[in-house]
Design a protein around this motif. Structure first.
Motif, PDB file in Angstrom:
ATOM      1  N   GLN A  53      -1.570 -18.057   7.035  1.00  0.00           N
ATOM      2  CA  GLN A  53      -2.383 -18.635   8.102  1.00  0.00           C
ATOM      3  C   GLN A  53      -3.884 -18.584   7.821  1.00  0.00           C
ATOM      4  O   GLN A  53      -4.627 -19.434   8.265  1.00  0.00           O
ATOM      5  N   ALA A  54      -4.322 -17.568   7.088  1.00  0.00           N
ATOM      6  CA  ALA A  54      -5.741 -17.418   6.792  1.00  0.00           C
ATOM      7  C   ALA A  54      -5.905 -17.057   5.320  1.00  0.00           C
ATOM      8  O   ALA A  54      -5.001 -16.512   4.696  1.00  0.00           O
ATOM      9  N   TRP A  55      -7.081 -17.363   4.789  1.00  0.00           N
ATOM     10  CA  TRP A  55      -7.321 -17.122   3.366  1.00  0.00           C
ATOM     11  C   TRP A  55      -7.223 -15.650   3.006  1.00  0.00           C
ATOM     12  O   TRP A  55      -6.659 -15.290   1.975  1.00  0.00           O
ATOM     13  N   ASP A  56      -7.791 -14.790   3.840  1.00  0.00           N
ATOM     14  CA  ASP A  56      -7.765 -13.372   3.503  1.00  0.00           C
ATOM     15  C   ASP A  56      -6.342 -12.818   3.504  1.00  0.00           C
ATOM     16  O   ASP A  56      -5.969 -12.048   2.626  1.00  0.00           O
ATOM     17  N   SER A  57      -5.514 -13.245   4.457  1.00  0.00           N
ATOM     18  CA  SER A  57      -4.114 -12.810   4.473  1.00  0.00           C
ATOM     19  C   SER A  57      -3.361 -13.350   3.270  1.00  0.00           C
ATOM     20  O   SER A  57      -2.539 -12.648   2.669  1.00  0.00           O
ATOM     21  N   THR A  58      -3.641 -14.588   2.911  1.00  0.00           N
ATOM     22  CA  THR A  58      -2.980 -15.193   1.757  1.00  0.00           C
ATOM     23  C   THR A  58      -3.359 -14.470   0.475  1.00  0.00           C
ATOM     24  O   THR A  58      -2.500 -14.194  -0.370  1.00  0.00           O
ATOM     25  N   LEU A  59      -4.630 -14.134   0.328  1.00  0.00           N
ATOM     26  CA  LEU A  59      -5.069 -13.425  -0.877  1.00  0.00           C
ATOM     27  C   LEU A  59      -4.444 -12.038  -0.979  1.00  0.00           C
ATOM     28  O   LEU A  59      -4.030 -11.608  -2.058  1.00  0.00           O
ATOM     29  N   ILE A  60      -4.346 -11.336   0.145  1.00  0.00           N
ATOM     30  CA  ILE A  60      -3.718 -10.007   0.142  1.00  0.00           C
ATOM     31  C   ILE A  60      -2.241 -10.142  -0.208  1.00  0.00           C
ATOM     32  O   ILE A  60      -1.697  -9.350  -0.982  1.00  0.00           O
ATOM     33  N   PHE A  61      -1.567 -11.139   0.337  1.00  0.00           N
ATOM     34  CA  PHE A  61      -0.145 -11.353   0.057  1.00  0.00           C
ATOM     35  C   PHE A  61       0.065 -11.680  -1.422  1.00  0.00           C
ATOM     36  O   PHE A  61       0.960 -11.115  -2.068  1.00  0.00           O
ATOM     37  N   ILE A  62      -0.747 -12.549  -1.974  1.00  0.00           N
ATOM     38  CA  ILE A  62      -0.625 -12.898  -3.396  1.00  0.00           C
ATOM     39  C   ILE A  62      -0.939 -11.684  -4.269  1.00  0.00           C
ATOM     40  O   ILE A  62      -0.253 -11.423  -5.256  1.00  0.00           O
ATOM     41  N   ALA A  63      -1.963 -10.917  -3.880  1.00  0.00           N
ATOM     42  CA  ALA A  63      -2.296  -9.708  -4.641  1.00  0.00           C
ATOM     43  C   ALA A  63      -1.147  -8.704  -4.622  1.00  0.00           C
ATOM     44  O   ALA A  63      -0.874  -8.047  -5.635  1.00  0.00           O
ATOM     45  N   SER A  64      -0.457  -8.593  -3.499  1.00  0.00           N
ATOM     46  CA  SER A  64       0.680  -7.666  -3.435  1.00  0.00           C
ATOM     47  C   SER A  64       1.801  -8.099  -4.372  1.00  0.00           C
ATOM     48  O   SER A  64       2.441  -7.261  -5.013  1.00  0.00           O
TER      49      SER A  64
END
Length: 154
Positions: A53-64
């Motif tokens: 939904q948001a860039w910061d959440s997407t980046l954290i998810f991809i980083a995980s």
């Protein structure tokens, strides 16, 4: 038996290193399977959708996901005797623990992978208890003399 494990056994990999490498692979793969079983398809799809939904959440998810794959790669390389795999796993654990503590205490947003708790002490305690298996793996990689000699010889 996979080629990595055959080569690792042929090179007389010490038992602590072999146990640590297999433990990393097993715990990571089993945790994904258990999470998928617990959440089910609909809830997993909802989690991915909420993360996107948001860039910061997407980046954290991809980083995980990248850290998950990096940890698996480190496990396979340390089974072959690479000291980089051992130190890579240490760095991954420091990053994961740091993010989990900061997100759980509320210092970093979004808090996708945070630990709930009433007080900061309780949150830190729960977070550290979740990292006990990883600490034991690190002990297997760094403490026994056979492990240290194995990585020093490479």
């Amino acid at each position: 038996m996979s080629e990595t494990l055959k080569n690792a056994m042929a090179n007389s990999t010490p038992a602590p290193v072999m146990v640590a490498g297999i433990a990393i692979i097993a715990t990571r793969c089993l945790s994904v399977l258990m999470l998928a079983n617990e959440l089910g398809y609909d809830e997993m799809a909802n989690f991915v959708h909420r993360s996107a939904q948001a860039w910061d959440s997407t980046l954290i998810f991809i980083a995980s996901q990248l850290i998950f794959l990096f940890e698996l790669r480190c496990a396979f390389t340390l089974l072959r005797g690479s000291n980089r795999g051992r130190w890579g796993y240490v760095m991954a654990q420091i990053i994961v623990l740091g993010y989990m503590l900061m997100a759980s205490v509320g210092w970093i947003y979004p808090e996708i992978f945070s630990i709930p708790g009433e007080t900061n002490a309780q949150i830190i305690h729960h977070t550290l208890m979740q990292k006990v298996p990883d600490a034991l793996v690190l002990l297997l990689l760094f403490v026994p003399p056979s492990s240290r000699a194995f990585f020093r010889a490479r």
